[in-house]
Design a protein around this motif. Sequence first.
Motif, mmCIF file in Angstrom:
data_model
loop_
_atom_site.group_PDB
_atom_site.id
_atom_site.type_symbol
_atom_site.label_atom_id
_atom_site.label_comp_id
_atom_site.label_asym_id
_atom_site.label_seq_id
_atom_site.Cartn_x
_atom_site.Cartn_y
_atom_site.Cartn_z
ATOM 1 N N MET A 8 0.821 -1.202 0.000
ATOM 2 C CA MET A 8 0.000 0.000 0.000
ATOM 3 C C MET A 8 0.862 1.262 0.000
ATOM 4 O O MET A 8 0.609 2.207 -0.756
ATOM 5 C CB MET A 8 -0.931 0.008 1.215
ATOM 6 C CG MET A 8 -1.804 1.253 1.311
ATOM 7 S SD MET A 8 -2.945 1.194 2.702
ATOM 8 C CE MET A 8 -1.809 1.241 4.096
ATOM 9 N N TYR A 9 1.897 1.294 0.824
ATOM 10 C CA TYR A 9 2.747 2.475 0.924
ATOM 11 C C TYR A 9 3.664 2.611 -0.298
ATOM 12 O O TYR A 9 3.998 3.727 -0.708
ATOM 13 C CB TYR A 9 3.568 2.415 2.217
ATOM 14 C CG TYR A 9 2.720 2.305 3.445
ATOM 15 C CD1 TYR A 9 1.782 3.288 3.758
ATOM 16 C CD2 TYR A 9 2.805 1.199 4.291
ATOM 17 C CE1 TYR A 9 0.978 3.184 4.881
ATOM 18 C CE2 TYR A 9 2.012 1.087 5.410
ATOM 19 C CZ TYR A 9 1.097 2.083 5.701
ATOM 20 O OH TYR A 9 0.292 1.970 6.810
ATOM 21 N N MET A 24 -3.865 0.497 -6.825
ATOM 22 C CA MET A 24 -4.134 0.792 -5.418
ATOM 23 C C MET A 24 -5.509 0.271 -5.007
ATOM 24 O O MET A 24 -5.694 -0.235 -3.895
ATOM 25 C CB MET A 24 -4.034 2.303 -5.166
ATOM 26 C CG MET A 24 -2.630 2.860 -5.283
ATOM 27 S SD MET A 24 -2.548 4.670 -5.163
ATOM 28 C CE MET A 24 -2.919 4.889 -3.418
ATOM 29 N N ASP A 69 -5.252 -3.470 -4.568
ATOM 30 C CA ASP A 69 -4.584 -3.771 -3.300
ATOM 31 C C ASP A 69 -5.563 -3.661 -2.131
ATOM 32 O O ASP A 69 -5.598 -4.529 -1.246
ATOM 33 C CB ASP A 69 -3.420 -2.793 -3.102
ATOM 34 C CG ASP A 69 -2.789 -2.902 -1.727
ATOM 35 O OD1 ASP A 69 -2.052 -3.873 -1.492
ATOM 36 O OD2 ASP A 69 -3.055 -2.011 -0.890
ATOM 37 N N ARG A 70 -6.390 -2.630 -2.104
ATOM 38 C CA ARG A 70 -7.373 -2.456 -1.022
ATOM 39 C C ARG A 70 -8.471 -3.520 -1.092
ATOM 40 O O ARG A 70 -8.973 -3.979 -0.054
ATOM 41 C CB ARG A 70 -7.997 -1.067 -1.093
ATOM 42 C CG ARG A 70 -7.062 0.070 -0.759
ATOM 43 C CD ARG A 70 -6.504 -0.034 0.664
ATOM 44 N NE ARG A 70 -5.325 -0.909 0.736
ATOM 45 C CZ ARG A 70 -4.904 -1.528 1.837
ATOM 46 N NH1 ARG A 70 -5.588 -1.398 2.954
ATOM 47 N NH2 ARG A 70 -3.823 -2.283 1.826
ATOM 48 N N ALA A 107 -6.987 -6.635 0.404
ATOM 49 C CA ALA A 107 -6.727 -6.456 1.832
ATOM 50 C C ALA A 107 -8.011 -6.531 2.663
ATOM 51 O O ALA A 107 -8.008 -7.054 3.789
ATOM 52 C CB ALA A 107 -6.029 -5.126 2.071
ATOM 53 N N TYR A 127 -4.027 -12.082 1.427
ATOM 54 C CA TYR A 127 -3.361 -10.839 1.013
ATOM 55 C C TYR A 127 -1.871 -11.046 0.734
ATOM 56 O O TYR A 127 -1.366 -10.671 -0.329
ATOM 57 C CB TYR A 127 -3.558 -9.756 2.072
ATOM 58 C CG TYR A 127 -2.914 -8.438 1.706
ATOM 59 C CD1 TYR A 127 -3.503 -7.593 0.769
ATOM 60 C CD2 TYR A 127 -1.705 -8.038 2.275
ATOM 61 C CE1 TYR A 127 -2.917 -6.390 0.411
ATOM 62 C CE2 TYR A 127 -1.109 -6.832 1.920
ATOM 63 C CZ TYR A 127 -1.715 -6.016 0.995
ATOM 64 O OH TYR A 127 -1.131 -4.831 0.644
ATOM 65 N N LYS A 130 -10.822 0.360 8.292
ATOM 66 C CA LYS A 130 -9.759 0.249 7.286
ATOM 67 C C LYS A 130 -10.190 0.889 5.965
ATOM 68 O O LYS A 130 -9.398 1.542 5.293
ATOM 69 C CB LYS A 130 -9.418 -1.224 7.088
ATOM 70 C CG LYS A 130 -8.188 -1.470 6.232
ATOM 71 C CD LYS A 130 -7.963 -2.947 5.996
ATOM 72 C CE LYS A 130 -7.675 -3.685 7.276
ATOM 73 N NZ LYS A 130 -7.357 -5.121 7.001
ATOM 74 N N THR A 180 -8.139 4.149 4.440
ATOM 75 C CA THR A 180 -7.290 3.976 3.264
ATOM 76 C C THR A 180 -7.987 4.297 1.946
ATOM 77 O O THR A 180 -7.347 4.740 0.992
ATOM 78 C CB THR A 180 -6.756 2.530 3.196
ATOM 79 O OG1 THR A 180 -7.874 1.631 3.119
ATOM 80 C CG2 THR A 180 -5.936 2.214 4.429
ATOM 81 N N CYS A 181 -9.316 4.063 1.875
ATOM 82 C CA CYS A 181 -10.024 4.256 0.618
ATOM 83 C C CYS A 181 -10.630 5.647 0.481
ATOM 84 O O CYS A 181 -10.942 6.068 -0.633
ATOM 85 C CB CYS A 181 -11.125 3.209 0.460
ATOM 86 S SG CYS A 181 -10.500 1.519 0.388
ATOM 87 N N HIS A 235 -8.256 7.783 -1.455
ATOM 88 C CA HIS A 235 -8.196 7.209 -2.798
ATOM 89 C C HIS A 235 -9.409 7.627 -3.631
ATOM 90 O O HIS A 235 -9.276 8.000 -4.802
ATOM 91 C CB HIS A 235 -8.136 5.682 -2.665
ATOM 92 C CG HIS A 235 -7.860 4.984 -3.950
ATOM 93 N ND1 HIS A 235 -8.760 4.151 -4.550
ATOM 94 C CD2 HIS A 235 -6.774 5.000 -4.778
ATOM 95 C CE1 HIS A 235 -8.255 3.670 -5.671
ATOM 96 N NE2 HIS A 235 -7.050 4.161 -5.834
ATOM 97 N N TYR A 285 -2.912 11.494 1.845
ATOM 98 C CA TYR A 285 -2.295 10.240 2.270
ATOM 99 C C TYR A 285 -1.365 10.447 3.466
ATOM 100 O O TYR A 285 -1.245 9.569 4.314
ATOM 101 C CB TYR A 285 -1.539 9.604 1.108
ATOM 102 C CG TYR A 285 -2.450 9.049 0.049
ATOM 103 C CD1 TYR A 285 -3.176 7.884 0.273
ATOM 104 C CD2 TYR A 285 -2.610 9.688 -1.175
ATOM 105 C CE1 TYR A 285 -4.030 7.379 -0.695
ATOM 106 C CE2 TYR A 285 -3.453 9.179 -2.153
ATOM 107 C CZ TYR A 285 -4.160 8.033 -1.897
ATOM 108 O OH TYR A 285 -5.008 7.530 -2.854
#
Length: 379
Positions: free
Chosen positions: A111-112, A170, A173-174, A177, A184, A284, A288-289, A292, A341
């Motif tokens: 993610m990073y 990205m 990936d989410r 996850a 994952y 989460k 994170t989203c 995005h 971010y």
Amino acid sequence: MSISSVPARPPEPLDIDGRLTYIVRELLESRLRRGGLQYLVDWEGFGPEERSWVPARDIPCSSLIMDFHAAHPHFPAPRGSGPLSVYLIIIILNLTLIITIVLDKSLHEPMYIFVCNLCLNELYGTIGFYPKFLHDLSSSSNVISYIECMTQSAIIYSSIMCEFTTLVIMAYDRYVAICKPLEYHNTIGPRTVTKALLYSWMFPFVIGLPNFILTSLQPLCGSHIDKLYCDNWSVVKLSCISSTANNVYGLFLLSVFMAHAVIVLLSYQRLIVASRNSSDNKKKFIQTCGPHFLSLLNFTLAVLFDVMFSRYGSNEFPKHLRNFFQIEILVVPPLLNPLMYGLKLSQIRKKICSNLRLRLHLLMFSVIPWRDTECVNQK
């Protein structure tokens, strides 16, 4: 009328509703005198003999100045430190995230790494715009060579396409996850991350190359681009021959990358369903989203406006608003993404704050003078 015969001061003001007021009919020229910018003003209610040079700071109507320079790009324009400050802030914000992620091994997670890739692309895209734009602000002639124009167009367009491919990987990936957490680490391994990064950079260049070749083969019958930077369609519109192939392939490219945006939105629909019954997944998802989604929404709308207006826009649309929407895609995402971010992702935020505190601590110890003390025995 020669410049020497133009009065140095404006004529007497008009009496409007009991107030003495100057009304500017039109700006005719601009010049640099003693480090300052001046405009030759044609005053309402006065003849040509009353025209005068006025400092830029004494003309409060910024839209009048913007319209003048849009119609006369070869005259000296306001230099200003605003664009330079914005560019420096973009460099600092994105480099801060990149360096923090690269140097801290605890952040070497998919993610990073993808966030780091996004910030790297922001720096790449702005290189295609800001250096030339800043040069034009300090120059009396806004001219660009054909090679430089095509290079600028290629950099900006490939950066835009790379933004979409990065946002897609990205989102994937989410999705893994949150929807498949047990799979994952097996699914998003080092090889998958490497392939995803290669895809985010190689696919835009490969799919964009035919468009670049088609444009370079077009003979040009003009040289004026009504935009703050070179883009593919502005060059195509200068062609002497039919540009049907460029138009069709350009619309194909647009549909391909709009499909990328649709894929991201569909993945969000699955993520929302998966997060509904789990507080951990919900937290989460928001953390994170959220950034995005905002990044995707802003970027997609800006791209759609820029592409559609370039092709089908009307000249009646205000010039200053048109310029704003044209450069929004090169200003807002490079500023917004590292801020979102950096502030929203707790691990990155903590690392940045920790590094800043450490630097300030070291700075304080290096600035404060330390003196050795002697213990003296007294009788």
